[in-house]
Motif scaffolding. Structure first.
Motif, PDB file in Angstrom:
ATOM      1  N   TYR A  94       0.816  -1.222   0.000  1.00 48.81           N
ATOM      2  CA  TYR A  94       0.000   0.000   0.000  1.00 48.81           C
ATOM      3  C   TYR A  94       0.850   1.273   0.000  1.00 48.81           C
ATOM      4  N   SER A  96       2.747   1.973  -2.140  1.00 48.97           N
ATOM      5  CA  SER A  96       2.849   2.367  -3.551  1.00 48.97           C
ATOM      6  C   SER A  96       1.964   3.583  -3.860  1.00 48.97           C
ATOM      7  N   ILE A  97       1.054   3.930  -2.958  1.00 52.58           N
ATOM      8  CA  ILE A  97       0.253   5.141  -3.174  1.00 52.58           C
ATOM      9  C   ILE A  97       1.079   6.402  -2.969  1.00 52.58           C
TER      10      ILE A  97
END
Length: 137
Positions: A94, A96-97
């Motif tokens: 997550y 990667s956001i």
């Protein structure tokens, strides 16, 4: 050596203690036997990088290669690997956001200081007999 088509290949810095420990961490949390490993400086590592036109001078820590599909470097590689690990580790994907530039800045900061903080081996340690099949040579 034939490149396995059904495995994801993790290229790593073979003399870095942090990288060595990361490989051991991945092996212990790879219940589907999805990953195999090779040193960036090995013959096969250099071939895999060259085949994908990855400039070795700009990559010094981790590359994830999914044969016939894609490759990932730096924070993208770490986050992509985390998706396949057991336990709670897929949750790290997550991150990667966050903007890639920020993630890679943090990644590069750690990579730049990894020898000073975690140490360095004179050569890539040999895998245990039980782990030998996980390493490409």
């Amino acid at each position: 050596m034939e490149i396995p088509k059904n495995k994801q290949i993790v290229l790593f810095d073979g003399v870095c203690n942090l990288c060595h420990n990361a490989v051991q961490f991945i092996i212990k949390r790879d219940p589907k036997d999805k990953f195999v490993f090779a040193s960036l400086d090995s013959e096969i590592g250099e071939k895999l990088l060259s085949d994908r036109h990855i400039d070795r001078s700009k990559i010094d820590s981790i590359v994830l290669i999914i044969p016939d599909d894609a490759y990932f470097i730096k924070s993208d590689a770490a986050l992509e690997i985390s998706k396949s690990l057991s336990s709670i580790y897929p949750i790290f994907s997550y991150f990667s956001i966050l903007p890639q530039a920020f993630r890679d800045f943090v990644y590069d900061l750690i990579a730049k200081n990894r020898y000073r903080i975690f140490g360095k081996k004179e050569e890539c340690p040999l895998p245990s007999p039980a782990q030998r099949e996980k390493f490409l040579s």
